[in-house]
Write a protein that holds these residues in place. Structure first.
Motif, PDB file in Angstrom:
ATOM      1  N   UNK A 385     -10.746   5.854  -3.078  1.00 49.97           N
ATOM      2  CA  UNK A 385     -10.768   5.970  -1.621  1.00 49.97           C
ATOM      3  C   UNK A 385      -9.461   5.509  -0.979  1.00 49.97           C
ATOM      4  N   UNK A 386      -8.544   4.974  -1.806  1.00 48.77           N
ATOM      5  CA  UNK A 386      -7.289   4.386  -1.311  1.00 48.77           C
ATOM      6  C   UNK A 386      -7.586   3.313  -0.255  1.00 48.77           C
ATOM      7  N   UNK A 387      -8.625   2.560  -0.496  1.00 53.56           N
ATOM      8  CA  UNK A 387      -9.066   1.539   0.446  1.00 53.56           C
ATOM      9  C   UNK A 387      -8.794   0.150  -0.140  1.00 53.56           C
ATOM     10  N   UNK A 388      -8.263  -0.743   0.690  1.00 49.54           N
ATOM     11  CA  UNK A 388      -7.918  -2.098   0.261  1.00 49.54           C
ATOM     12  C   UNK A 388      -8.556  -3.082   1.232  1.00 49.54           C
ATOM     13  N   UNK A 389      -9.277  -4.050   0.680  1.00 46.37           N
ATOM     14  CA  UNK A 389      -9.816  -5.161   1.461  1.00 46.37           C
ATOM     15  C   UNK A 389      -9.145  -6.427   0.968  1.00 46.37           C
ATOM     16  N   UNK A 390      -8.486  -7.151   1.864  1.00 43.93           N
ATOM     17  CA  UNK A 390      -7.702  -8.301   1.399  1.00 43.93           C
ATOM     18  C   UNK A 390      -7.902  -9.498   2.313  1.00 43.93           C
ATOM     19  N   UNK A 391      -7.618 -10.650   1.737  1.00 44.28           N
ATOM     20  CA  UNK A 391      -7.652 -11.910   2.477  1.00 44.28           C
ATOM     21  C   UNK A 391      -6.542 -12.801   1.929  1.00 44.28           C
ATOM     22  N   UNK A 392      -5.977 -13.606   2.807  1.00 41.34           N
ATOM     23  CA  UNK A 392      -4.875 -14.476   2.408  1.00 41.34           C
ATOM     24  C   UNK A 392      -5.079 -15.898   2.867  1.00 41.34           C
ATOM     25  N   UNK A 393      -4.564 -16.830   2.095  1.00 37.84           N
ATOM     26  CA  UNK A 393      -4.624 -18.251   2.439  1.00 37.84           C
ATOM     27  C   UNK A 393      -3.202 -18.772   2.506  1.00 37.84           C
ATOM     28  N   UNK A 394      -2.646 -18.808   3.730  1.00 38.63           N
ATOM     29  CA  UNK A 394      -1.289 -19.306   3.917  1.00 38.63           C
ATOM     30  C   UNK A 394      -0.232 -18.460   3.252  1.00 38.63           C
ATOM     31  N   UNK A 395      -0.550 -17.188   2.972  1.00 36.86           N
ATOM     32  CA  UNK A 395       0.368 -16.362   2.204  1.00 36.86           C
ATOM     33  C   UNK A 395       1.049 -15.325   3.085  1.00 36.86           C
ATOM     34  N   UNK A 396       2.164 -14.791   2.577  1.00 42.09           N
ATOM     35  CA  UNK A 396       2.929 -13.776   3.313  1.00 42.09           C
ATOM     36  C   UNK A 396       2.147 -12.466   3.381  1.00 42.09           C
ATOM     37  N   UNK A 397       2.257 -11.734   4.482  1.00 42.63           N
ATOM     38  CA  UNK A 397       1.515 -10.470   4.619  1.00 42.63           C
ATOM     39  C   UNK A 397       2.099  -9.389   3.724  1.00 42.63           C
ATOM     40  N   UNK A 398       1.249  -8.507   3.181  1.00 47.27           N
ATOM     41  CA  UNK A 398       1.757  -7.389   2.378  1.00 47.27           C
ATOM     42  C   UNK A 398       2.585  -6.435   3.227  1.00 47.27           C
ATOM     43  N   UNK A 399       3.338  -5.599   2.549  1.00 48.34           N
ATOM     44  CA  UNK A 399       4.192  -4.608   3.210  1.00 48.34           C
ATOM     45  C   UNK A 399       3.818  -3.232   2.687  1.00 48.34           C
ATOM     46  N   UNK A 400       3.521  -2.310   3.614  1.00 44.38           N
ATOM     47  CA  UNK A 400       3.150  -0.942   3.254  1.00 44.38           C
ATOM     48  C   UNK A 400       4.367  -0.042   3.445  1.00 44.38           C
ATOM     49  N   UNK A 401       4.685   0.731   2.409  1.00 40.65           N
ATOM     50  CA  UNK A 401       5.846   1.612   2.427  1.00 40.65           C
ATOM     51  C   UNK A 401       5.376   3.037   2.172  1.00 40.65           C
ATOM     52  N   UNK A 402       5.652   3.949   3.087  1.00 39.18           N
ATOM     53  CA  UNK A 402       5.270   5.349   2.934  1.00 39.18           C
ATOM     54  C   UNK A 402       6.245   6.273   3.610  1.00 39.18           C
ATOM     55  N   UNK A 403       5.905   7.560   3.618  1.00 36.67           N
ATOM     56  CA  UNK A 403       6.776   8.559   4.227  1.00 36.67           C
ATOM     57  C   UNK A 403       6.857   8.388   5.747  1.00 36.67           C
ATOM     58  N   UNK A 404       5.755   7.965   6.364  1.00 35.52           N
ATOM     59  CA  UNK A 404       5.700   7.901   7.817  1.00 35.52           C
ATOM     60  C   UNK A 404       5.742   6.486   8.376  1.00 35.52           C
ATOM     61  N   UNK A 405       5.649   5.494   7.527  1.00 35.12           N
ATOM     62  CA  UNK A 405       5.623   4.130   8.049  1.00 35.12           C
ATOM     63  C   UNK A 405       6.139   3.143   7.008  1.00 35.12           C
ATOM     64  N   UNK A 406       6.701   2.066   7.513  1.00 38.38           N
ATOM     65  CA  UNK A 406       7.041   0.881   6.730  1.00 38.38           C
ATOM     66  C   UNK A 406       6.695  -0.300   7.625  1.00 38.38           C
TER      67      UNK A 406
END
Length: 508
Positions: A385-406
Motif C-alpha cells: 500500500x506504500x503506507x508508513x505509520x511512524x512514531x519518534x522519541x526525540x528523533x529527527x524527522x524523516x525526509x521524503x524524496x520524490x519527483x514532485x516533492x522533497x
C-alpha cells in the motif's frame, strides 16, 4: 606533518665555514625554504620535543690546515676571536642545526593522527636524516595482535612484492623482526654486492630495483609494547650513514617508536569498536517485495551508540528503525545492542502500533538503565500500500524524496526515551508515491556538518533535492550522494565523536 619552514643558519668565519659541514639540516632542502637567521637569537634549549639534547662532538668539524711558509694566513674573525673560538662557534652551530632539525621533525611526526600517515612521515624524515632516497617500513608488533603492514617510500606495490620474495633471514629487517643473530640493533650493509654471503635472490632483487646498500633500524617502544617493527632505507650507490647521522636517526626513531605505539593502540581500539558495532547491527538488509533498502553507517574510533534496523514483520509488513544512545565507547555500544534487540522483540509483537513499541522501550530503558537516555524512530511499513505509520522519541524527522516533492515528515514532538516517567506521543501516517524514497537518519549526520541545527537541516534538504534523476532509482546511490554533498571532502569517513546512520527505503 612537521612542516619545516626554514633552516637555522649560523654566521661563522667564512673560510672555516667553507671547510666544514654545518650539520644534517643541509639535507632538508626538499622540506624548507631559507629565511633570515633570526631563530638563532633564542637561547639553546636543554631539551627539545622529548629528545635528549646531548649530542656527541660533531664529526664534521675539521681542524684548519697547518700554515706553511709561503701560505697566506687567514685573518681571524672581525670580532678578534682566536682560532679555537671560531671552531667552537662552528661546533655549536652544528649542534643547534641538528637539534632544530630533530625538533621540527618530531613535531611533524606528532601531528600525524593515523598509523599510515605516521609511518610515511617516519620514512620521509628518516631518509633525509640518513641521506637515502628510498625505504620501507614493516609493522609487525611482537605481541602478534596486529595490525601488520608494509609501506614503501619510492617503492611501488610491485617493488615491495619483489622484496617479500627474498627469504626473511637474508634481509636486514627480517633478522630484526625474527630476532636472529645480529638483528638486535641497527644493521648497516654499505655494499650489498661486495658481500660474499649475499643471498642469490636478494642479489637479483637488489639489481632489479637498483639499490646497492641499506641501513635498517628496529622500531621499539618502552613498556609492554616492545618491538613494533623495522625500518630500512635504501641507497642507490654503496654508502652508509656516518656517526653523526646515526646518532640523529637513533634519537628520532626512539621518539617515533613511542608515537607509533600510541597510534597502534588507537588503531586497535578503533578496529575493536568497529567490529563490535558491526556485529550488533544487521549483517544484511532483508528483501521485501515492493521496497528497496540501503543503509550507511559510520562510527568514530571510540565507538558510538547510533544504530539502525530493518526486519520483516507478519502480513508482509516491514519494520524500519533508527536510534541513538547517549555516550560513546564500549558501554554505549553494548547499550545500543540491548536497545536494538528489545525493539526487535516489541516490533514483532506489536509492530503495527509504533507508539506501543516505543512506550515499551521507554519503560524498559527507565527500569534497567535509569542513568541513560536514547532517541528512536520506528516505522511500520506496508509496502503493498506504500503506507508508513511512524512514531519518534526525540528523533529527527524523516525526509521524503520524490519527483514532485522533497520534504520533511511532520512528526509529533516528544522527549527522548528515558526523559519522562511515561512516554507517549501520537503516531503519524504517510503514504509514499511510486518511486519515492524515505530517508531515516540520526542526528550525528547533522552534527558532523558543524553547522547550527537549522542550517544543517537546510543543507540536508538541499542535498536530497539535488540527487540526479539517474540515481533516484537506487537507494544506495541516493544515500551516497547525500553523504558526499552534506559531508564533502571525505568528512563522512574521518574520525569523529559523532556516528552517522542513514537508512534509505525506496517504494516501487
Amino acid at each position: 606533518m612537521l612542516d619545516i619552514p626554514s633552516r637555522v643558519r649560523v654566521h661563522v668565519e667564512t673560510p672555516l665555514a667553507a671547510q666544514n659541514d654545518m650539520g644534517v639540516c643541509d639535507a632538508f632542502e626538499q622540506y624548507a625554504p631559507v629565511r633570515e637567521p633570526d631563530a638563532m637569537n633564542a637561547p639553546h634549549p636543554p631539551k627539545v620535543a622529548g629528545i635528549d639534547s646531548t649530542v656527541p662532538s660533531p664529526a664534521h668539524t675539521v681542524a684548519p690546515a697547518p700554515v706553511t711558509a709561503g701560505t697566506p694566513t687567514v685573518p681571524a674573525a672581525s670580532s678578534g676571536s682566536s682560532g679555537p673560538g671560531v671552531l667552537l662557534t662552528d661546533r655549536l652551530a652544528g649542534w643547534v642545526s641538528d637539534l632544530t632539525t630533530l625538533h621540527e621533525l618530531t613535531e611533524r611526526l606528532t601531528r600525524t593522527d593515523t598509523l599510515p600517515d605516521a609511518l610515511q612521515e617516519l620514512l620521509r624524515a628518516g631518509a633525509a636524516l640518513v641521506g637515502a632516497r628510498r625505504g620501507l617500513v614493516v609493522l609487525e608488533p611482537a605481541d602478534r595482535l596486529g595490525p601488520d603492514t608494509m609501506i614503501g617510500l619510492g617503492l611501488g606495490r610491485a617493488d615491495l612484492g619483489h622484496i617479500e620474495t627474498v627469504p626473511r633471514s637474508a634481509l636486514s629487517y627480517g633478522r630484526i623482526l625474527e630476532g636472529l643473530p645480529g638483528g638486535e640493533g641497527e644493521i648497516a650493509e654499505p655494499d650489498l654486492f661486495a658481500e660474499d654471503g649475499l643471498d642469490p635472490r636478494h642479489r637479483e632483487v637488489a639489481a632489479r630495483l637498483g639499490y646497492a646498500a641499506s641501513y635498517a633500524m628496529p622500531l621499539e617502544a618502552d613498556g609492554a609494547s616492545g618491538r613494533l617493527g623495522a625500518a630500512v632505507w635504501l641507497y642507490d650507490e654503496p654508502a652508509e650513514p656516518g656517526e653523526r647521522r646515526r646518532h640523529l636517526i637513533g634519537l628520532y626513531v626512539r621518539y617515533a617508536g613511542e608515537h607509533l605505539a600510541r597510534l597502534l593502540e588507537v588503531e586497535r581500539t578503533r578496529a575493536c569498536m568497529k567490529t563490535m558495532a558491526e556485529e550488533l547491527l544487521p549483517s544484511r538488509l532483508p528483501r521485501v517485495p515492493g521496497v528497496q533498502l540501503a543503509a550507511r553507517h559510520r562510527t568514530g574510533p571510540r565507538g558510538g551508540g547510533d544504530w539502525y534496523d530493518a526486519l520483516p514483520l507478519p502480513d508482509a509488513a516491514l519494520g524500519l528503525a533508527v536510534g541513538s544512545v547517549t555516550g560513546s565507547g564500549p558501554s554505549a555500544v553494548a547499550a545500543m545492542g540491548r536497545l536494538r534487540a528489545s525493539l526487535r522483540a516489541y516490533a514483532v509483537m506489536e509492530g503495527e502500533d509504533p507508539v506501543a513499541v516505543l512506550s515499551d522501550l521507554e519503560l524498559l530503558l527507565r527500569l534497567t538503565e535509569p542513568a541513560r537516555s536514547a532517541t528512536a524512530l520506528f516505522a511500520y511499513c506496508e509496502p503493498a500500500l506504500r503506507k508508513i505509520t511512524l512514531a519518534g522519541a526525540g528523533h529527527c524527522p524523516p525526509l521524503v524524496l520524490g519527483e514532485r516533492r522533497t520534504e520533511f515528515v511532520e512528526t509529533s514532538v516528544s522527549a527522548p526515551l528515558g526523559m519522562l516517567a511515561c512516554w507517549e506521543a501520537p503516531s503519524v501516517e504517510l503514504e509514499a508515491e511510486p518511486g519515492e524514497t524515505v530517508l531515516l537518519y540520526t542526528d550525528g549526520l547533522l552534527h558532523r556538518t558543524g553547522d547550527p541545527v537549522d542550517r544543517a537541516f537546510a543543507r540536508l534538504h538541499a542535498a536530497a533535492a539535488g540527487v540526479p534523476k539517474p540515481l533516484r532509482h537506487d537507494p544506495g546511490a541516493i544515500a551516497d550522494h547525500v553523504l558526499r554533498t552534506l559531508l564533502p571532502d571525505g568528512a563522512a569517513e574521518r574520525d569523529s565523536d559523532e556516528d552517522v546512520v542513514l537508512l534509505a527505503a525506496r517504494f516501487e
